[in-house]
Design an enzyme around this catalytic site. Structure first.
Site: not given
Length: 812
Positions: A639, A707
């Site tokens: 995030e 990711d």
């Protein structure tokens, strides 16, 4: 678009929707251990139980010996490993061994999931998940099953258990002697809130009452739509009158939460994030994406579903002049209308650029752009009377709105348009009707996802999803009181701080980032807001009074599910439109506390982690740090990296859409990002009938960058602590029993891989590739570790092997 301003860890804004990740059976181990732990803490064991507990622990320890022998045998059978390029700073033998019941059970679960016969350098996803896949089958009627979803199901079962009892029992469970009681006025409000949630759930669970009513509850909405559009019942010949009535019809549907043709919503203005603004984006397709309208088999199935559903809805009433012939004609009109709508819709990947999709237009300009709709009338009909007049709206795709008029509405008959609007209304509300009325849509969904149409998900799961949608914060209070406590929030804060520090410390090592941009990047990280667990304002989840005030405009009854369903949608629309012209409320959450997900919101520059994801396997107070960092730590890094991905990087530390990068650094970023686009575009998934479908590298770019960045940041943050504390005295990095060959370094990556273990139908895999901004689970794991130098070092992967290619894509 709304979705590109909120970057969830999973597809969509909620991980647990029927159309997305499906729910496997819950973790029996988690429930059993929670019960064990609670009884230990409260001293409620009998003498016999204490004796049995000691015996059980002894058996666990014996089990770990056999587990260790098995693991050693498998490794020995593989022969010698190549030399380690960069050995860890301290090895596994010097770290203390953890023999708590949870550590023993966790070690057993790890070994049950991973496949030690696979070379992790060949396929790390297979190494992490092969045995998990062998032990799990996709439940009948579901399109997928994943270890990620086990937690979501466990969370749902917590709420299911709470809602199966009355308030007195719930209160006694939650407010024991240690927590104290609520003052009487608050207790009364808490009881009313509990009953609202329970009424919503119970009304949904009463399938007999829902079935008995048939389509009758929906007919008033359909009559209103027809009367607004046709007036006296005859097609309208006057273009101006048709325009006015079409607009009123669309506005009425929008008030009821139906979004034909486009979605009007209120959100922060990207260039002035302190204020809310009206925005509009494309919407209105029945099938998952425009690609599906090129599949004749799927389109035929859609035609049948429309015909069957409309015949069931209108066949039982006389005032619509319905007959069997009209069912087929109506379905043909709907399919042809949606084919045209699909043809003018933008591809998902074209909606990923926040600069290209930010197009402010005055209502006058919009009326010229898309003249078939009276935009001023539409806005005035929807916004509250007390709101300031809105003269502008932010448009995602001006070309799309222009073609709504030029290519669709202007070329469609009034009958075709009304039939489409009627279908969109039915489609939006059919889930609140009886089983027979739901069957055609379920059959279509099964066709798309490759599931058994004769098997549907348990009703309690459906009803809990409705609870989440309608009174999610009220349900969130129940969940938090039961499952979220201790020092979980403080520990999550600690993870976030450590990963933020690593991100900032690494910036000077990025030679493509110039000093000016680097300085502003540090400023953005410093201004990053983190929210953990649950909202404390708007509403305050832990305050019964605050929650009651938040839902004060919603009425829920015990015996009328359709009425509740309609009321909750109208409540949501009204609440959203009350934000028109107001300041952005930075305390609001876009997810419920019980959700297993997380998100980044660039216009507020915030990362948010609901209590639902701060559970095993992402996080546990009893977990060693290497498992927690491989789980929730990677989520935090993911995030955080969204603030600097292909979309988030366009927003500064204040959430403003502005160019804060120098031209040279921006060009270098784009060049490096192109590497990821090419890499992921080469990955494929089986799509059925021998077809291979390629991952869309451009569509998934933002998530792939997150990711990769999240994995690296979490590993470096954990490793820094691990190296500073060899004896695990300050941080918990104790070894798991029976896993001698799996060092903490390796187990960090193993837990990252295990989180994404998944099985899905080929049809579902295809749908995800076509519609999801995330890569498939296999490639979320393998794609990230392919680019990780740390992974290659830890697992001793030879240069040029599948998981250690000579050329790696690198950014953050």
């Amino acid at each position: 678009m709304a979705h590109q301003e909120r970057e969830p860890l999973l597809h969509g804004e909620r991980a647990t929707t029927e159309d997305d990740e499906q729910q496997p059976p819950s973790s029996e181990h988690s429930r059993r251990f929670d019960q064990l732990e609670n009884r230990l803490q409260n001293g409620r064991f009998t003498s016999l139980e204490k004796l049995l507990f000691v015996v059980s622990i002894c058996l666990f320890i014996v089990l770990t010996v056999f587990v260790g022998l098995y693991a050693r045998r498998v490794y020995d059978d593989r022969g010698p490993s190549p030399p380690l390029p960069n050995p860890p700073s301290h090895d596994n033998e010097t770290t203390p061994l953890c023999l708590t019941p949870e550590c023993v059970l966790t070690a057993a679960e790890v070994l049950q999931d991973i496949d030690l016969t696979v070379d992790p350098c060949d396929d790390f996803y297979a190494y992490s998940c092969n045995n998990w896949q062998q032990h799990h089958t996709i439940p009948e009627g579901k399109a997928s099953v994943g270890s990620f979803d086990s937690l979501a199901t466990a969370n749902k079962e917590v709420l299911r258990g709470l809602l199966s009892q009355d308030f007195a029992s719930f209160y006694q469970l939650v407010y024991d002697e240690t927590q104290g009681n609520l003052p009487d006025p608050e207790k009364l409000v808490d009881k009313q809130n509990f009953e609202m949630v329970k009424n919503m759930y119970d009304s949904c669970m009463d399938e007999t009452a829902i079935d008995d009513k048939g389509a009758e509850p929906l007919l008033p909405l359909l009559r209103d739509l027809r009367d607004l559009y046709y007036g006296d019942g005859n097609p309208i010949s006057s273009p101006n009158l048709s325009k006015s009535r079409l607009t009123r019809a669309i506005a009425t549907l929008a008030k009821n939460g139906v979004k034909p043709l486009f979605d009007l919503f209120v959100d922060s203005d990207a260039t002035h994030p302190e204020n809310n603004a009206l925005q509009v984006t494309q919407a209105g397709l029945t099938l998952p994406s425009k690609d599906y309208y090129k599949n004749d088999d799927i389109v035929e199935a859609m035609h049948d579903a429309v015909a069957e559903t409309m015949d069931l809805v209108f066949g039982a009433t006389k005032d619509f002049g319905w007959n069997k012939k009209r069912a087929n004609e109506a379905a043909t009109l709907v399919v042809e209308f949606e084919k045209k709508l699909a043809s003018i819709s933008d591809d998902y990947e074209d909606l990923m650029d926040p600069v290209a999709t930010y197009n402010p237009r005055t209502l006058s300009q919009l009326s010229k752009l898309s003249p078939s709709i009276d935009w001023d009338l539409l806005i005035s009909y929807l916004q509250p009377p007390s709101s300031p007049h809105q003269d502008s709206i932010i448009v995602t795709s001006p070309t799309y709105l222009a073609n709504i008029s030029l290519e669709l509405l202007d070329k469609s008959t009034p009958e075709a348009t009304l039939t489409y609007l009627t279908w969109r209304t039915i489609r939006s509300y059919v889930d609140a009707l009886g089983e027979d009325l739901r069957k055609p849509s379920n059959k279509l969904q099964s066709k798309i996802q490759g599931t058994n149409a004769k098997v549907t998900q348990p009703r309690w799961e459906t009803c809990l999803a409705q609870v989440d949608d309608s009174v999610g914060f009220l349900a969130g209070r129940l969940f938090v009181q039961q499952k979220f406590g201790g020092d979980a929030k403080d520990r999550a804060d600690d993870f976030i701080d450590s990963i933020k520090r690593v991100f900032v410390e690494r910036l000077p090592d990025l030679d493509w980032l110039d000093d000016t941009t680097r300085e502003k990047a540090v400023e953005k990280v410093d201004k990053l807001i983190s929210k953990i667990g649950y909202p404390t304002k708007t509403p305050n989840t832990m305050s019964p009074v605050s929650l009651s005030e938040y839902y004060s405009g919603l009425r829920v009854s015990r015996d009328d599910y359709f009425k509740n369903y309609l009321a909750s949608r109208q409540f949501d629309v009204k609440k959203e439109w009350q934000k028109v012209g107001t300041e952005t409320d930075k305390t609001q959450w876009l997810m419920n506390p019980q959700e297993v997900n997380a998100y980044y919101n660039p216009t507020i520059n915030e990362i948010v982690f609901p209590a639902g994801i701060l559970q095993n396997p992402f996080f546990s107070n009893a977990y060693p740090d290497y498992l927690n960092y491989g789980g929730i730590g990677v989520v935090v890094g993911h995030e955080l990296t969204h603030g600097f991905d292909s979309m988030g990087r366009h927003y500064d530390g204040n959430g403003r859409l502005v160019e804060w990068w120098t031209n040279s650094t921006s060009a270098d970023f784009d060049e490096k990002a192109t590497c990821f686009v090419k890499q992921y575009s080469n990955f494929t998934m089986d799509a059925g009938n021998g077809e291979k479908i390629h991952v869309k590298g451009k569509q998934t770019l933002g998530e792939n960058l997150a990711d990769n960045g999240g994995l690296g940041e979490a590993y470096m943050a954990w490793k820094k602590r691990y190296d500073s504390d060899p004896q695990s005295k300050k941080y918990n990095n104790q070894r798991l029993p029976g896993l001698d060959k799996l060092t903490p370094n390796k187990l960090f990556f193993v837990n990252f891989g295990r989180v994404w273990c998944n099985k899905m139908t080929e049809e579902r895999a295809k749908q995800r590739v076509l519609t999801d901004e995330h890569s498939p689970p296999k490639w979320r794991v393998n794609g990230a570790v392919q680019n990780s130098h740390h992974f290659a070092e830890v697992f001793q992967c030879p240069l040029g092997s599948a998981m250690n290619p000579k050329h790696k894509c690198e950014l953050w």
